[in-house]
Scaffold this motif. Structure first.
Motif, PDB file in Angstrom:
ATOM      1  N   TYR A 132      -2.920  -8.018   4.764  1.00 47.72           N
ATOM      2  CA  TYR A 132      -1.449  -8.600   5.521  1.00 47.72           C
ATOM      3  C   TYR A 132      -2.221  -8.319   6.952  1.00 47.72           C
ATOM      4  O   TYR A 132      -2.999  -7.226   7.856  1.00 47.72           O
ATOM      5  CB  TYR A 132      -0.969  -7.716   5.108  1.00 47.72           C
ATOM      6  N   GLN A 134      -1.080  -5.909   8.885  1.00 44.48           N
ATOM      7  CA  GLN A 134      -0.608  -5.060   9.909  1.00 44.48           C
ATOM      8  C   GLN A 134      -2.074  -3.685   9.095  1.00 44.48           C
ATOM      9  O   GLN A 134      -2.012  -3.536  10.033  1.00 44.48           O
ATOM     10  CB  GLN A 134       0.912  -4.051   9.135  1.00 44.48           C
ATOM     11  N   GLN A 135      -3.147  -4.833   8.390  1.00 50.99           N
ATOM     12  CA  GLN A 135      -3.671  -3.837   7.840  1.00 50.99           C
ATOM     13  C   GLN A 135      -5.098  -4.590   9.411  1.00 50.99           C
ATOM     14  O   GLN A 135      -6.086  -4.115   8.778  1.00 50.99           O
ATOM     15  CB  GLN A 135      -4.803  -4.410   6.651  1.00 50.99           C
TER      16      GLN A 135
ATOM     17  N   THR B 391       4.699  -4.821   3.196  1.00 48.49           N
ATOM     18  CA  THR B 391       3.323  -4.491   3.061  1.00 48.49           C
ATOM     19  C   THR B 391       3.457  -3.101   3.456  1.00 48.49           C
ATOM     20  O   THR B 391       4.338  -2.720   3.755  1.00 48.49           O
ATOM     21  CB  THR B 391       1.750  -5.151   3.910  1.00 48.49           C
ATOM     22  N   PRO B 392       2.234  -2.021   2.657  1.00 46.62           N
ATOM     23  CA  PRO B 392       1.882  -0.797   3.302  1.00 46.62           C
ATOM     24  C   PRO B 392       1.069  -1.041   5.103  1.00 46.62           C
ATOM     25  O   PRO B 392       0.868  -1.995   5.580  1.00 46.62           O
ATOM     26  CB  PRO B 392       1.005  -0.269   2.893  1.00 46.62           C
ATOM     27  N   ALA B 393       1.668   0.143   5.567  1.00 41.18           N
ATOM     28  CA  ALA B 393       1.478  -0.675   7.143  1.00 41.18           C
ATOM     29  C   ALA B 393       0.089   0.039   6.803  1.00 41.18           C
ATOM     30  O   ALA B 393      -0.409  -0.283   8.485  1.00 41.18           O
ATOM     31  CB  ALA B 393       2.319   0.990   7.806  1.00 41.18           C
ATOM     32  N   THR B 394      -0.744   0.191   6.134  1.00 43.96           N
ATOM     33  CA  THR B 394      -2.320   0.415   7.194  1.00 43.96           C
ATOM     34  C   THR B 394      -2.740   0.888   5.052  1.00 43.96           C
ATOM     35  O   THR B 394      -2.783   0.993   4.832  1.00 43.96           O
ATOM     36  CB  THR B 394      -2.520   1.995   7.154  1.00 43.96           C
ATOM     37  N   ALA B 395      -3.972   0.061   5.029  1.00 46.74           N
ATOM     38  CA  ALA B 395      -4.765  -0.060   3.963  1.00 46.74           C
ATOM     39  C   ALA B 395      -5.219   0.931   3.193  1.00 46.74           C
ATOM     40  O   ALA B 395      -5.249   2.109   3.400  1.00 46.74           O
ATOM     41  CB  ALA B 395      -6.441  -0.777   5.053  1.00 46.74           C
TER      42      ALA B 395
END
Lengths: 315, 395
Positions: A132, A134-135, B391-395
Motif C-alpha cells: 500500500y 503508506q508502505q 492499511t497499517p501505516a507501516t509494513a
C-alpha cells in the motif's frame, strides 16, 4: 501539440493567468517555471480542464478542449501531482491500473501493463505490487505516481511539481529517471516547477512565468545566454550562469577522440561521454588533473577531455 | 527508534496485572460473595468467600489470583501465553463457584429459597475481565483469537447455567419463570434498536449527501438533528403519544398496521431521531475530510464525479461512518430499555417490572442482557471498522 491562445483566468477580481500564448510541440518537455502564485499551476490545470478558463482558446492537436468531454480529455492526459495523490486504500498495482480500469481494458492486458510499467520505473513487481502507498518511501511512491500517469499510454503528460516534496538525492534520481523514460516514450509533457535547475535539466523549452504572464519561452541554453529581462536573469542566477551552461553540454561535444576505442584499464579515473562538462571540470579541479579519460556506455576509453578546452569553449 | 527489543519488553515485569490481581484478592475476601434468600422478596443473608465456597473453593480462587500476580512479574517469555490460559480458564469456570455456593447453603426442601450473586463475585468477574483485556493487548492478539476466547468462555457459561446446580440462582429462577417472555423481549429489543439504527443510517446518509451537495443546508440540517438530540428521551416518548394517537384514530389503515400512540411506533421514531446526530455528523465529516489532493488526482485522471464518490470518497470515509453507526447502536440499545415505559417491549420491561415489585433479580434479568448486547455490538462494529481501514501505516 498543445496550443494556448490568449488564455486568461480570473479568480474574482484577481487575474491568475493574464492573456498568455504558448505552443508546446509534440514530444517536447515544456517546463513552466516561476515563483509560487505566478500562475504556472493554474495554466496546467486549465489544460486538463480542472479549472475552466475565463477567456481564450486551448487546442490539443488542433481541437478545442472546451468541446471535448472532460473525462475523455483527462483519460488521455497522464497527471502527476506533488505528494503523489496515490489512493491509500488501493495497492500499488491497483493504483497504477486506475486509468486502464476506467477505460475497461481486459484484465490480462492491465496486469501485463502494470508489470511492464513497474519494471520501467525500476520497481520490482514481485515485492511492491501488493504494497500500500503508506508502505513506500517518498521516492518509490512518486515512481508509482509516474507509472500511474503513464498507464494507459496517454499522448500528453501533465506534471505539477511532482518532485517538490522529495529530498535532494531522491529528486535528482527521479529527474535522471524521467530523462531516461522520456527518451523511451517521448510524451508531450507540461512540467510545473519552481526550481530553475530542475527546469534547465529536464526542459526542451522553458516558459518563465511571473504575475500570470510568460516572460520568456525558449530553450534552456537561450534562457541562460540571453535572458529577456532582469527577472529572468535573476532567476537563472547572474553569477553561476557559466557553470549552468556547462551543465547543459555533454562531454561528447568537446572531447578529443582516440583513433579507435581502447579497452579500459581498471582503476583509471574518467567521465562518460554523456556526462556534462561541469562534472568533468569539477573532477579535474578536485584531482588537479590537466585532462581526464572519457568512456563510452560499454566502458571502453574513447578519448580524453582537457581542462583547457572546457574553459575556452565550454560556455 | 527504541533500543528495547520486543522480546525484552515481553519479559519486563507487568504492573497492571499485579495491581488488578491484588485488588481482586482484597475485594473477593472483603465483600459478600453470595446471598441466600428464603424467598423472592425478603432480603437474604450474605456469605463471605470462605463461608460461601468452603476451603477448597477459597484456596482455588486465592491460588489462581496469586498465580496471576506472580506470573506477571516473572521474567519469562511465555508468561503472557500462560496468563491467557489461566485467566481464560478462571473466567470460564466462574459459574462453578456459584454452583458450589448453592449446594453448600441452600436449605433442603424449601422451594422458594434462592441464591443470588454478591458484590464479591461481580468484582472478581470484572477484574478478571480487565486482566484479560490487558493480556490480549500485550500479546497483540488478533481478532480471531479474541473471538475464539469469547466463544469458549460464553459457551462454558451457557453449559454451566443449563446444568441443574445453578437452578436455585435467583437470576436463573427469574429466567425460568418466563423463558418465552425473555425470547420475546430479546426479539423486540433487537428489532427496535437495529431497526432504528438501520433506518437512521439510511436517513443520515441522505441528509449528509444533501449537506455536501448544497452547503446552504448544512446549518439547518445540523441544527435540527442537534436539537432532536437535546430533548430528554422520556420527553420525546411522551410527546409522540398524542400526535400518533390522533393520526391512528383518524386513519384506520394506520391502526391496522399497528401504529398507535404507545407501543413500538413512538419508540422507533424517537430512537431514529436520536440516532441522526452522530451518524449525520460522522458521515458528513468523513466524506468532506477526504484529502483534497486525492480528489484532485482522481478527477484529474478522468474519474467522473460518480466514480470519484464510490471508488475514492466512500471507501475512505467508511471507517469513520461506521464509527458513527457504532456510537448510535450502543446508544440505541440503551435507550430501547427506556422505551419499555411506553409499552415498546424489550428488556426494559423486565427492568421496570422488577423495580415495581422490588425484585432486584428481575431488574438484573433485564439489565444484564442489555449490557451484553451493547458490548457485543461495540465489539463487532469495532472489528468491522478496523477491517475496513485502508492499511497499517507501516509494513
Amino acid at each position: 501539440m498543445i496550443e494556448l491562445k490568449n488564455v486568461t483566468r480570473r479568480f474574482g477580481d484577481a487575474v491568475a493567468v493574464d492573456n498568455i500564448n504558448l505552443t508546446i510541440e509534440t514530444g517536447e518537455v515544456c517546463v513552466l517555471v516561476g515563483s509560487s502564485g505566478c500562475g504556472k499551476s493554474t495554466t496546467l490545470r486549465m489544460i486538463n480542464r480542472l479549472l475552466p478558463r475565463s477567456s481564450g482558446e486551448i487546442l490539443v492537436d488542433g481541437e478545442d478542449i472546451a468541446t471535448m468531454n472532460p473525462q475523455q480529455l483527462r483519460l488521455n492526459m497522464g497527471y502527476v501531482i506533488q505528494g503523489t495523490g496515490l489512493f491509500p486504500h488501493w495497492t500499488v498495482a491497483h493504483n497504477i491500473a486506475m486509468v486502464p480500469r476506467l477505460l475497461k481494458w481486459p484484465k490480462e492486458r492491465i496486469d501485463a501493463r502494470v508489470e511492464e510499467l513497474m519494471t520501467l520505473l525500476d520497481l520490482d513487481p514481485a515485492t511492491h505490487a501488493g504494497k500500500y502507498p503508506q508502505q513506500l518511501s517518498g521516492g518509490q511512491a512518486q515512481r508509482v505516481g509516474v507509472a500511474r500517469a503513464l498507464a494507459a499510454d496517454p499522448n500528453i503528460l501533465l506534471m505539477d511539481e511532482p518532485f517538490g516534496a522529495l529530498d535532494a538525492i531522491t529528486r535528482e534520481n527521479l529527474q535522471l529517471e524521467m530523462l531516461r523514460i522520456q527518451q523511451q516514450v517521448r510524451k508531450t509533457t507540461v512540467f510545473v516547477t519552481h526550481d530553475i535547475d530542475e527546469a534547465l535539466k529536464l526542459a526542451t523549452r522553458i516558459a518563465v512565468m511571473d504575475q500570470g504572464r510568460i516572460l520568456q519561452h525558449d530553450t534552456p541554453e537561450s534562457i541562460l545566454r540571453r535572458p529577456a529581462s532582469g527577472f529572468v536573469e535573476n532567476l537563472v542566477g547572474k553569477q553561476d550562469r557559466g557553470l549552468k551552461l556547462m551543465s547543459l553540454r555533454p562531454v561528447r561535444d568537446l572531447m578529443t577522440r582516440h583513433g579507435s576505442p581502447k579497452p579500459s584499464e581498471t582503476g583509471t579515473e574518467g567521465v562518460r561521454e554523456d556526462d556534462n562538462l561541469r562534472l568533468a571540470l569539477s573532477i579535474m579541479l578536485w584531482q588537479d588533473l590537466p585532462q581526464v579519460a572519457v568512456f563510452n556506455a560499454q566502458g571502453q576509453e574513447t578519448g580524453v577531455i582537457s581542462r583547457e578546452r572546457i574553459i575556452q569553449e565550454g560556455t | 527508534m527504541s533500543v528495547i527489543r520486543p522480546d525484552s519488553i515481553r519479559t519486563l515485569p507487568n504492573r497492571v496485572i499485579p495491581a488488578l490481581g491484588l485488588l481482586a484478592l482484597a475485594l473477593v475476601w472483603l465483600l459478600d460473595f453470595g446471598t441466600i434468600q428464603p424467598n423472592r422478596i425478603v432480603s437474604g443473608t450474605g456469605h463471605g468467600l470462605l463461608s460461601a465456597v468452603g476451603w477448597a473453593g477459597a484456596v482455588g480462587v486465592t491460588g489462581s489470583l496469586s498465580a496471576c500476580v506472580v506470573l506477571s512479574v516473572l521474567p519469562m517469555r511465555q508468561r503472557y501465553g500462560m496468563l491467557l490460559g489461566l485467566v481464560g480458564l478462571s473466567l470460564a469456570m466462574l459459574p462453578l463457584l456459584l454452583d458450589v455456593f448453592a449446594t453448600r447453603h441452600l436449605p433442603e426442601g424449601s422451594p422458594y429459597a434462592r441464591s443470588s450473586i454478591g458484590p464479591g463475585f461481580w468484582c472478581l468477574l470484572f477484574l478478571l475481565s480487565l486482566m484479560m483485556i490487558e493480556i490480549l493487548g500485550r500479546l497483540r492478539a488478533d481478532r480471531w483469537l479474541q473471538f475464539l476466547l469469547l466463544a469458549v468462555i460464553v459457551g462454558s457459561w451457557l453449559v454451566l447455567f443449563r446444568s441443574d446446580g445453578l437452578e436455585s440462582l435467583s437470576l436463573v429462577r427469574e429466567y425460568n419463570a418466563r423463558p418465552d417472555a425473555f425470547a420475546q423481549a430479546l426479539r423486540a429489543h433487537l428489532a427496535l434498536a437495529f431497526g432504528a439504527v438501520g433506518i437512521g443510517a439510511g436517513l443520515a446518509f441522505v441528509l449528509a449527501l444533501k449537506m455536501i451537495r448544497s452547503p446552504a443546508w448544512q446549518r439547518p440540517i445540523l441544527g435540527a438533528v442537534s436539537f432532536l438530540q437535546t430533548i430528554p428521551s422520556l420527553a420525546v416518548f411522551g410527546l409522540l403519544i398524542a400526535p400518533l394517537s390522533a393520526l391512528s384514530s383518524a386513519f384506520p389503515l394506520l391502526q391496522s398496521l399497528g401504529i398507535r400512540g404507545i407501543g413500538w411506533t413512538p419508540a422507533l421514531l424517537a430512537l431514529i431521531a436520536y440516532s441522526l446526530l452522530p451518524m449525520v455528523r460522522n458521515t458528513f465529516v468523513a466524506i468532506t475530510d477526504v484529502p483534497e489532493h486525492l480528489v484532485d488526482a482522481g478527477r484529474g485522471m478522468g474519474m467522473t464525479e460518480r466514480q470519484l464518490f464510490f471508488q475514492v470518497k466512500l471507501p475512505l470515509a467508511l471507517p469513520v461512518m461506521i464509527e458513527g453507526v457504532r456510537i448510535t447502536t450502543i446508544q440505541a440499545i440503551g435507550l430501547t430499555a427506556v422505551a419499555a415505559l411506553i409499552g415498546a417491549g424489550g428488556f426494559g420491561s423486565f427492568i421496570f417490572q422488577g423495580l415495581g415489585q422490588a425484585a432486584m433479580d428481575l431488574v438484573l434479568l433485564g439489565a444484564l442482557p442489555t449490557i451484553a448486547l451493547a458490548l457485543l455490538a461495540d465489539a463487532l462494529l469495532t472489528m468491522l471498522a478496523a477491517s475496513l481501514r485502508p492499511t497499517p501505516a507501516t509494513a
